[in-house]
Design a protein around this motif. Structure first.
Motif, PDB file in Angstrom:
ATOM      1  N   ALA A  31      37.932  71.363  13.317  1.00 25.04           N
ATOM      2  CA  ALA A  31      37.762  69.912  12.060  1.00 25.04           C
ATOM      3  C   ALA A  31      35.901  70.158  13.014  1.00 25.04           C
ATOM      4  N   VAL A  32      35.157  70.683  13.090  1.00 25.82           N
ATOM      5  CA  VAL A  32      34.145  70.307  13.609  1.00 25.82           C
ATOM      6  C   VAL A  32      33.410  71.055  12.649  1.00 25.82           C
ATOM      7  N   THR A  33      34.282  72.321  12.824  1.00 25.33           N
ATOM      8  CA  THR A  33      33.018  73.351  11.465  1.00 25.33           C
ATOM      9  C   THR A  33      33.439  72.819  10.256  1.00 25.33           C
ATOM     10  N   ALA A  34      34.633  72.044   9.717  1.00 25.07           N
ATOM     11  CA  ALA A  34      33.882  71.553   8.324  1.00 25.07           C
ATOM     12  C   ALA A  34      33.332  70.092   8.393  1.00 25.07           C
ATOM     13  N   MET A  35      33.432  69.384   9.328  1.00 27.68           N
ATOM     14  CA  MET A  35      32.672  68.174   8.834  1.00 27.68           C
ATOM     15  C   MET A  35      31.637  68.802   9.071  1.00 27.68           C
ATOM     16  N   CYS A  36      30.885  69.916   9.532  1.00 30.34           N
ATOM     17  CA  CYS A  36      29.449  70.544   9.333  1.00 30.34           C
ATOM     18  C   CYS A  36      29.159  71.125   8.333  1.00 30.34           C
ATOM     19  N   SER A  37      30.300  71.839   8.287  1.00 32.22           N
ATOM     20  CA  SER A  37      29.924  72.846   6.651  1.00 32.22           C
ATOM     21  C   SER A  37      29.017  72.083   4.957  1.00 32.22           C
ATOM     22  N   GLU A  38      29.679  70.709   4.997  1.00 30.75           N
ATOM     23  CA  GLU A  38      29.378  69.448   4.303  1.00 30.75           C
ATOM     24  C   GLU A  38      27.522  69.992   3.977  1.00 30.75           C
ATOM     25  N   PHE A  39      26.917  70.372   4.899  1.00 31.78           N
ATOM     26  CA  PHE A  39      25.570  70.578   4.945  1.00 31.78           C
ATOM     27  C   PHE A  39      24.951  71.774   4.912  1.00 31.78           C
ATOM     28  N   GLY A  40      25.946  73.272   4.896  1.00 32.26           N
ATOM     29  CA  GLY A  40      25.277  74.183   5.203  1.00 32.26           C
ATOM     30  C   GLY A  40      25.933  75.011   5.942  1.00 32.26           C
ATOM     31  N   PRO A  41      26.012  76.558   6.225  1.00 33.14           N
ATOM     32  CA  PRO A  41      26.752  77.223   6.852  1.00 33.14           C
ATOM     33  C   PRO A  41      26.687  77.100   8.831  1.00 33.14           C
ATOM     34  N   VAL A  42      28.141  77.224   8.833  1.00 37.11           N
ATOM     35  CA  VAL A  42      28.264  76.569  10.602  1.00 37.11           C
ATOM     36  C   VAL A  42      27.656  77.988  10.802  1.00 37.11           C
ATOM     37  N   HIS A  43      27.017  78.683  12.226  1.00 43.44           N
ATOM     38  CA  HIS A  43      27.365  80.032  13.137  1.00 43.44           C
ATOM     39  C   HIS A  43      28.081  80.130  13.704  1.00 43.44           C
ATOM     40  N   SER A  44      27.491  79.021  14.593  1.00 44.98           N
ATOM     41  CA  SER A  44      28.566  78.698  16.068  1.00 44.98           C
ATOM     42  C   SER A  44      29.393  77.333  16.415  1.00 44.98           C
ATOM     43  N   VAL A  45      30.462  76.970  16.713  1.00 43.48           N
ATOM     44  CA  VAL A  45      30.594  75.816  16.681  1.00 43.48           C
ATOM     45  C   VAL A  45      31.302  76.229  18.651  1.00 43.48           C
ATOM     46  N   ARG A  46      31.132  75.400  19.691  1.00 42.69           N
ATOM     47  CA  ARG A  46      30.991  75.444  20.885  1.00 42.69           C
ATOM     48  C   ARG A  46      31.942  74.733  21.840  1.00 42.69           C
ATOM     49  N   LEU A  47      33.125  74.241  21.684  1.00 45.78           N
ATOM     50  CA  LEU A  47      33.478  72.598  22.690  1.00 45.78           C
ATOM     51  C   LEU A  47      33.125  73.161  24.081  1.00 45.78           C
ATOM     52  N   ALA A  48      33.063  71.720  24.411  1.00 39.32           N
ATOM     53  CA  ALA A  48      32.599  71.900  25.942  1.00 39.32           C
ATOM     54  C   ALA A  48      33.603  71.161  26.673  1.00 39.32           C
TER      55      ALA A  48
END
Length: 90
Positions: A31-48
């Motif tokens: 979900a975070v990747t999809a949300m941020c992908s609106e603005f460009g490629p996402v290289h990594s997501v790390r949930l704390a």
């Protein structure tokens, strides 16, 4: 310095890590990747997560290209996700 090493170094310096806070506890990495992908490629997501309990702590770190990261900050900071307003910072 060899050309591939220079290219890799230049690529690393162009990436920015975003802090996204105040996330709902049921959010997924996808979900975070999809949300941020609106603005460009996402290289990594790390949930704390909490080291002891493994529970999600309500924030994550997202790595994106510098220009797309700036656009994501401008658009996502304050956006509502579920019942919470997101906090997005460098």
């Amino acid at each position: 310095m060899a050309a591939p090493a220079r290219a890799a170094l230049r690529r690393i310096t162009l990436l920015k890590k975003l802090f996204i806070g105040n996330l709902p506890t049921d959010v997924s990495e996808q979900a975070v990747t999809a949300m941020c992908s609106e603005f460009g490629p996402v290289h990594s997501v790390r949930l704390a997560t909490d080291r002891l309990t493994g529970k999600f702590r309500g924030f994550c770190l997202v790595e994106m290209d510098s220009q797309q990261a700036k656009a994501a900050i401008a658009a996502l900071d304050g956006r509502r996700l579920g019942e919470k307003s997101l906090r997005v910072r460098f």
